[in-house]
Design a protein around this motif. Structure first.
Motif, mmCIF file in Angstrom:
data_model
loop_
_atom_site.group_PDB
_atom_site.id
_atom_site.type_symbol
_atom_site.label_atom_id
_atom_site.label_comp_id
_atom_site.label_asym_id
_atom_site.label_seq_id
_atom_site.Cartn_x
_atom_site.Cartn_y
_atom_site.Cartn_z
ATOM 1 N N TYR A 96 0.848 -1.200 0.000
ATOM 2 C CA TYR A 96 0.000 0.000 0.000
ATOM 3 C C TYR A 96 0.882 1.248 0.000
ATOM 4 O O TYR A 96 1.674 1.458 0.905
ATOM 5 C CB TYR A 96 -0.907 -0.021 1.239
ATOM 6 C CG TYR A 96 -1.637 1.261 1.549
ATOM 7 C CD1 TYR A 96 -2.086 2.121 0.538
ATOM 8 C CD2 TYR A 96 -1.902 1.622 2.873
ATOM 9 C CE1 TYR A 96 -2.758 3.295 0.842
ATOM 10 C CE2 TYR A 96 -2.581 2.791 3.183
ATOM 11 C CZ TYR A 96 -3.003 3.634 2.170
ATOM 12 O OH TYR A 96 -3.663 4.797 2.477
ATOM 13 N N LEU A 97 0.736 2.080 -1.028
ATOM 14 C CA LEU A 97 1.439 3.361 -1.086
ATOM 15 C C LEU A 97 0.573 4.410 -0.404
ATOM 16 O O LEU A 97 -0.471 4.800 -0.911
ATOM 17 C CB LEU A 97 1.725 3.756 -2.537
ATOM 18 C CG LEU A 97 2.707 2.871 -3.299
ATOM 19 C CD1 LEU A 97 2.892 3.396 -4.723
ATOM 20 C CD2 LEU A 97 4.054 2.797 -2.586
ATOM 21 N N ASN A 98 1.034 4.857 0.739
ATOM 22 C CA ASN A 98 0.251 5.726 1.604
ATOM 23 C C ASN A 98 0.679 7.199 1.498
ATOM 24 O O ASN A 98 1.857 7.521 1.595
ATOM 25 C CB ASN A 98 0.434 5.222 3.052
ATOM 26 C CG ASN A 98 -0.162 6.162 4.059
ATOM 27 O OD1 ASN A 98 0.537 6.807 4.821
ATOM 28 N ND2 ASN A 98 -1.471 6.254 4.058
ATOM 29 N N ALA A 99 -0.306 8.070 1.280
ATOM 30 C CA ALA A 99 -0.028 9.520 1.262
ATOM 31 C C ALA A 99 -1.293 10.272 1.667
ATOM 32 O O ALA A 99 -2.403 9.791 1.468
ATOM 33 C CB ALA A 99 0.435 9.963 -0.121
ATOM 34 N N LYS A 100 -1.097 11.461 2.243
ATOM 35 C CA LYS A 100 -2.232 12.283 2.669
ATOM 36 C C LYS A 100 -2.969 12.873 1.465
ATOM 37 O O LYS A 100 -2.365 13.128 0.422
ATOM 38 C CB LYS A 100 -1.723 13.446 3.520
ATOM 39 C CG LYS A 100 -1.255 13.042 4.893
ATOM 40 C CD LYS A 100 -1.229 14.296 5.793
ATOM 41 C CE LYS A 100 -0.915 13.951 7.236
ATOM 42 N NZ LYS A 100 0.531 14.047 7.524
ATOM 43 N N PRO A 101 -4.271 13.162 1.636
ATOM 44 C CA PRO A 101 -5.073 13.740 0.553
ATOM 45 C C PRO A 101 -4.455 15.009 -0.049
ATOM 46 O O PRO A 101 -4.505 15.195 -1.265
ATOM 47 C CB PRO A 101 -6.410 14.066 1.234
ATOM 48 C CG PRO A 101 -6.527 13.075 2.334
ATOM 49 C CD PRO A 101 -5.121 12.833 2.818
ATOM 50 N N GLU A 102 -3.844 15.850 0.784
ATOM 51 C CA GLU A 102 -3.261 17.101 0.282
ATOM 52 C C GLU A 102 -2.172 16.821 -0.751
ATOM 53 O O GLU A 102 -2.060 17.506 -1.766
ATOM 54 C CB GLU A 102 -2.665 17.930 1.428
ATOM 55 C CG GLU A 102 -3.699 18.564 2.353
ATOM 56 C CD GLU A 102 -4.397 17.564 3.273
ATOM 57 O OE1 GLU A 102 -3.876 16.433 3.475
ATOM 58 O OE2 GLU A 102 -5.496 17.899 3.782
ATOM 59 N N ILE A 103 -1.349 15.823 -0.456
ATOM 60 C CA ILE A 103 -0.258 15.449 -1.377
ATOM 61 C C ILE A 103 -0.837 14.850 -2.657
ATOM 62 O O ILE A 103 -0.410 15.187 -3.769
ATOM 63 C CB ILE A 103 0.668 14.401 -0.708
ATOM 64 C CG1 ILE A 103 1.212 14.951 0.597
ATOM 65 C CG2 ILE A 103 1.723 13.907 -1.682
ATOM 66 C CD1 ILE A 103 2.656 15.276 0.623
ATOM 67 N N ARG A 141 -5.333 -0.521 4.276
ATOM 68 C CA ARG A 141 -4.481 -1.007 5.366
ATOM 69 C C ARG A 141 -4.707 -2.486 5.648
ATOM 70 O O ARG A 141 -3.763 -3.243 5.874
ATOM 71 C CB ARG A 141 -4.729 -0.195 6.643
ATOM 72 C CG ARG A 141 -4.139 1.202 6.552
ATOM 73 C CD ARG A 141 -4.241 1.970 7.856
ATOM 74 N NE ARG A 141 -3.622 3.278 7.702
ATOM 75 C CZ ARG A 141 -2.330 3.520 7.869
ATOM 76 N NH1 ARG A 141 -1.513 2.557 8.259
ATOM 77 N NH2 ARG A 141 -1.838 4.726 7.663
ATOM 78 N N ALA A 142 -5.992 -2.875 5.637
ATOM 79 C CA ALA A 142 -6.321 -4.269 5.955
ATOM 80 C C ALA A 142 -5.882 -5.219 4.848
ATOM 81 O O ALA A 142 -5.563 -6.383 5.103
ATOM 82 C CB ALA A 142 -7.820 -4.404 6.194
ATOM 83 N N THR A 143 -5.854 -4.719 3.617
ATOM 84 C CA THR A 143 -5.505 -5.587 2.487
ATOM 85 C C THR A 143 -3.987 -5.729 2.335
ATOM 86 O O THR A 143 -3.498 -6.750 1.872
ATOM 87 C CB THR A 143 -6.102 -5.024 1.174
ATOM 88 O OG1 THR A 143 -7.498 -4.819 1.350
ATOM 89 C CG2 THR A 143 -5.890 -5.978 0.003
ATOM 90 N N ALA A 144 -3.248 -4.702 2.761
ATOM 91 C CA ALA A 144 -1.801 -4.674 2.511
ATOM 92 C C ALA A 144 -1.014 -5.588 3.433
ATOM 93 O O ALA A 144 -1.345 -5.731 4.603
ATOM 94 C CB ALA A 144 -1.289 -3.244 2.675
ATOM 95 N N HIS A 145 0.016 -6.192 2.884
ATOM 96 C CA HIS A 145 1.011 -6.859 3.715
ATOM 97 C C HIS A 145 2.016 -5.828 4.231
ATOM 98 O O HIS A 145 2.545 -5.955 5.327
ATOM 99 C CB HIS A 145 1.753 -7.936 2.921
ATOM 100 C CG HIS A 145 0.894 -9.103 2.525
ATOM 101 N ND1 HIS A 145 0.477 -9.314 1.230
ATOM 102 C CD2 HIS A 145 0.358 -10.100 3.262
ATOM 103 C CE1 HIS A 145 -0.265 -10.420 1.187
ATOM 104 N NE2 HIS A 145 -0.360 -10.905 2.412
ATOM 105 N N TYR A 146 2.297 -4.815 3.403
ATOM 106 C CA TYR A 146 3.237 -3.762 3.783
ATOM 107 C C TYR A 146 2.672 -2.389 3.445
ATOM 108 O O TYR A 146 2.075 -2.208 2.386
ATOM 109 C CB TYR A 146 4.570 -3.926 3.048
ATOM 110 C CG TYR A 146 5.280 -5.208 3.376
ATOM 111 C CD1 TYR A 146 6.019 -5.343 4.550
ATOM 112 C CD2 TYR A 146 5.206 -6.292 2.513
ATOM 113 C CE1 TYR A 146 6.667 -6.527 4.849
ATOM 114 C CE2 TYR A 146 5.855 -7.494 2.807
ATOM 115 C CZ TYR A 146 6.579 -7.595 3.985
ATOM 116 O OH TYR A 146 7.214 -8.767 4.279
#
Ligand code: ADP
Ligand code: MG
Length: 165
Positions: A96-103, A141-146
Motif C-alpha cells: 500500500y502506497l500511503n499519502a495524505k489527501p493534500e499530497i 491497510r487491511a488488504t496490505a502486507h506492507y
C-alpha cells in the motif's frame, strides 16, 4: 507476484514500473489492461456502462494475471471488492502506497490531462480525495502486507521495496 495498491496519485504506476525494472520482472497496470481489453478509456467505460461494469472488468482482469515474476499496479478502487482483496492477498505480496489527501491532490492537479480519472463525486479535488480516503484507507491497510510512505523520494521507495523481497 507483487500488487501495488493505493489511491489515485499515490505513485502506483510510477513505482510499479521502476520496481519491476529493478527486479527484472514484468510490469502490468490493471487500468491499462482494461483500456486495451475494452478498446476505450476508463472515462468512456464508466460513462457508457457505469462503475459496476468497470469494477467487474477489473476483477476479471485481476484474476486473469497468473504469473509469478510480475509487478501489478492496480486501480485505486480495486480493494472495494472483497473478492479482489482475497485474490491479491492469496497470490502475492500486497503493498500500500500511503499519502495524505493534500499530497495526492497536489500531484493530480499537476497532471494536465485528467483524462482517465473521472471525478467520483463532483466536489473539489482535495475534498473528494479526503472523502474517498475516509472510506478506503482502512481497506487499503487491511488488504496490505506492507504499508509504504509514498511521500518519500522515488528511489528510496524502490530501495525499501527491494529490501522486502
Ligand atoms: P497512480 O498510478 O497511483 O495514480 P502515478 O504513478 O501516476 O500514480 O503518479 C502520480 C504522479 O505523482 C505522477 O506525476 C508521478 O510522477 C508523481 N509521483 C509518484 N510518486 C512520487 C514520489 N514518490 N514523489 C514525488 N512524485 C511522485
Ligand atoms: Mg496509475
Amino acid at each position: 507476484m507483487f500488487y501495488i495498491i493505493g489511491p489515485r496519485g499515490s505513485g502506483k504506476t510510477t513505482i510499479g514500473k521502476l520496481f519491476a525494472e529493478s527486479k527484472g520482472y514484468q510490469f502490468v497496470d490493471t487500468d491499462k489492461l482494461i483500456l486495451e481489453k475494452a478498446g476505450k478509456s476508463i472515462a468512456e467505460i464508466v460513462e457508457q456502462h457505469g462503475w459496476d461494469y468497470f469494477r467487474q472488468l477489473e476483477s476479471e482482469i485481476l484474476k486473469s494475471i497468473a504469473q509469478d515474476d510480475v509487478i501489478i499496479s492496480t486501480g485505486g478502487g480495486i480493494i472495494l471488492a472483497d473478492e479482489n482483496q482475497k485474490v491479491m492477498r492469496d497470490n502475492g505480496t500486497v503493498i500500500y502506497l500511503n499519502a495524505k489527501p493534500e499530497i495526492l491532490a497536489k500531484r493530480l492537479a499537476a497532471e494536465p490531462q485528467a483524462d482517465q480519472r473521472p471525478s467520483l463525486t463532483g466536489k473539489s479535488l482535495v475534498e473528494e480525495i479526503a472523502e474517498v480516503m475516509q472510506q478506503r484507507e482502512p481497506i487499503y491497510r487491511a488488504t496490505a502486507h506492507y504499508i509504504i510512505d509514498a511521500t518519500q523520494p522515488i528511489d528510496e521507495i524502490i530501495a525499501q521495496l527491494n529490501d522486502l523481497s
